[in-house]
Structures are given as C-alpha cells and as structure tokens.
Design a protein around this motif. Structure first.
Motif, mmCIF file in Angstrom:
data_model
loop_
_atom_site.group_PDB
_atom_site.id
_atom_site.type_symbol
_atom_site.label_atom_id
_atom_site.label_comp_id
_atom_site.label_asym_id
_atom_site.label_seq_id
_atom_site.Cartn_x
_atom_site.Cartn_y
_atom_site.Cartn_z
ATOM 1 N N GLY A 19 77.875 -16.835 -49.635
ATOM 2 C CA GLY A 19 77.928 -16.552 -50.974
ATOM 3 C C GLY A 19 78.016 -17.953 -51.874
ATOM 4 O O GLY A 19 77.311 -18.877 -51.409
ATOM 5 N N VAL A 20 78.294 -17.833 -53.096
ATOM 6 C CA VAL A 20 78.265 -18.994 -54.034
ATOM 7 C C VAL A 20 79.562 -19.862 -53.739
ATOM 8 O O VAL A 20 80.504 -19.361 -53.082
ATOM 9 C CB VAL A 20 78.060 -18.453 -55.367
ATOM 10 N N GLU A 21 79.363 -21.053 -54.221
ATOM 11 C CA GLU A 21 80.735 -22.101 -54.003
ATOM 12 C C GLU A 21 81.667 -21.301 -55.092
ATOM 13 O O GLU A 21 81.185 -21.025 -56.191
ATOM 14 C CB GLU A 21 80.190 -23.415 -54.443
ATOM 15 N N ASN A 22 82.774 -21.222 -54.450
ATOM 16 C CA ASN A 22 83.868 -20.850 -55.474
ATOM 17 C C ASN A 22 84.657 -21.925 -56.290
ATOM 18 O O ASN A 22 85.691 -22.211 -56.454
ATOM 19 C CB ASN A 22 84.811 -20.214 -54.505
ATOM 20 N N ARG A 23 83.563 -22.385 -57.167
ATOM 21 C CA ARG A 23 83.968 -23.382 -58.139
ATOM 22 C C ARG A 23 85.030 -23.128 -59.165
ATOM 23 O O ARG A 23 85.623 -23.835 -59.969
ATOM 24 C CB ARG A 23 82.665 -23.904 -59.083
ATOM 25 N N TRP A 24 85.292 -21.716 -59.213
ATOM 26 C CA TRP A 24 86.329 -21.203 -60.154
ATOM 27 C C TRP A 24 87.596 -21.453 -59.706
ATOM 28 O O TRP A 24 88.691 -21.645 -60.486
ATOM 29 C CB TRP A 24 86.352 -19.832 -60.469
ATOM 30 N N ARG A 25 87.826 -22.020 -58.440
ATOM 31 C CA ARG A 25 89.135 -22.529 -57.795
ATOM 32 C C ARG A 25 89.275 -24.006 -57.854
ATOM 33 O O ARG A 25 90.087 -24.608 -57.458
ATOM 34 C CB ARG A 25 89.041 -22.057 -56.309
ATOM 35 N N SER A 26 88.047 -24.511 -58.261
ATOM 36 C CA SER A 26 88.166 -26.175 -58.559
ATOM 37 C C SER A 26 89.277 -26.658 -59.295
ATOM 38 O O SER A 26 89.525 -25.744 -60.360
ATOM 39 C CB SER A 26 86.717 -26.713 -58.831
ATOM 40 N N VAL A 27 89.987 -27.637 -59.115
ATOM 41 C CA VAL A 27 90.932 -28.266 -60.021
ATOM 42 C C VAL A 27 90.350 -28.696 -61.523
ATOM 43 O O VAL A 27 90.928 -28.761 -62.497
ATOM 44 C CB VAL A 27 91.604 -29.371 -59.687
ATOM 45 N N ASP A 28 89.145 -28.924 -61.371
ATOM 46 C CA ASP A 28 88.338 -29.367 -62.574
ATOM 47 C C ASP A 28 87.636 -28.180 -63.576
ATOM 48 O O ASP A 28 86.968 -28.209 -64.529
ATOM 49 C CB ASP A 28 86.998 -30.283 -62.277
ATOM 50 N N ALA A 29 87.919 -26.885 -62.685
ATOM 51 C CA ALA A 29 87.443 -25.795 -63.594
ATOM 52 C C ALA A 29 87.986 -25.396 -64.828
ATOM 53 O O ALA A 29 88.928 -25.905 -65.184
ATOM 54 C CB ALA A 29 87.715 -24.463 -62.774
ATOM 55 N N PRO A 30 87.144 -25.382 -65.700
ATOM 56 C CA PRO A 30 87.516 -25.078 -67.302
ATOM 57 C C PRO A 30 88.589 -23.779 -67.505
ATOM 58 O O PRO A 30 88.534 -23.100 -66.616
ATOM 59 C CB PRO A 30 86.436 -24.833 -68.143
#
Length: 123
Positions: A26-37
């Motif tokens: 799947g896609v990278e779960n960037r929504w869990r990143s500390v930098d996510a807006p």
C-alpha cells in the motif's frame, strides 16, 4: 537397524524448515508522520491532501462527494514445515485514512483508523 532410524530422523529434519516473514503493501502512511499537517474541514483542498500524502489507494466517486481512501497493510508471520505436519500463523494490520471532499474539492470530513502502524521515513 539403528543406522536406518538415524537416517530417517536425519532425513525428517533435513526436510523440515522454519520461516519468519514480514512485509508492507500500500501507500506510505504519511498521515501518521509527526510532520503531517492539521487538516481543516472547509478549508483544505483535494490538491493539498494529494501533495502531502500522494495519490490515494482508491478514489471513490459518491454522488456529490469524492472520497480518497489511503491504505497501508503490514503482515507478519511464522511457519514450521515438517514432513508430516505444517503450521503457519499470519497477522495482518491495516492502517487507513479516508478524506471526503465536496463537489468544489473542499474537505468536508476525514478519519483515520484506530489501528495504526508506525510511520517509518525509511520507506
């Protein structure tokens, strides 16, 4: 006769195997990143979400809305393979995010799954 028993036992273990495995899809779960807006309902646009998270796993067209569905899957398992007996175990974990946009492309609501995978920038 003892040699035959030992050879059979040795052959039994020679044909046996163990395995540990894991992987992601799947896609990278960037929504869990500390930098996510912080997404703002009524202000965030479709393009802003795509710019941060990339293309969605699935694009769902609803009558007057569009849903962007992001999915990350992690699997981990173990297996034992013997001559007469096999055993295996696999655990799947899904991390999801869904964003809903109106006809003008403005965010109306969004949600993350309670089951979360850690975000790893090395992906």
């Amino acid at each position: 006769m003892k040699k035959i028993k030992w050879l059979v036992l040795l052959a039994f273990f020679a044909l046996a195997g163990c395995a540990n495995y894991s992987g992601d899809n799947g896609v990278e779960n960037r929504w869990r990143s500390v930098d996510a807006p912080v997404w703002e309902v009524g202000k965030t646009s479709e393009q802003e979400v795509v710019d941060v998270l990339g293309p969605p796993s699935q694009l769902i067209n609803l009558q007057d809305q569009t849903a962007y569905y992001y999915l990350r899957e992690h699997r981990a398992g173990k297996a034992l393979v013997l001559l007469l007996y096999n055993w295996g175990y696999q655990k799947l974990t899904y991390d999801r995010a869904v964003f809903f946009f109106d006809a003008q492309g403005t965010l109306t609501k969004y949600s993350y799954s309670p089951e979360a995978l850690p975000y790893d920038e090395a992906d």
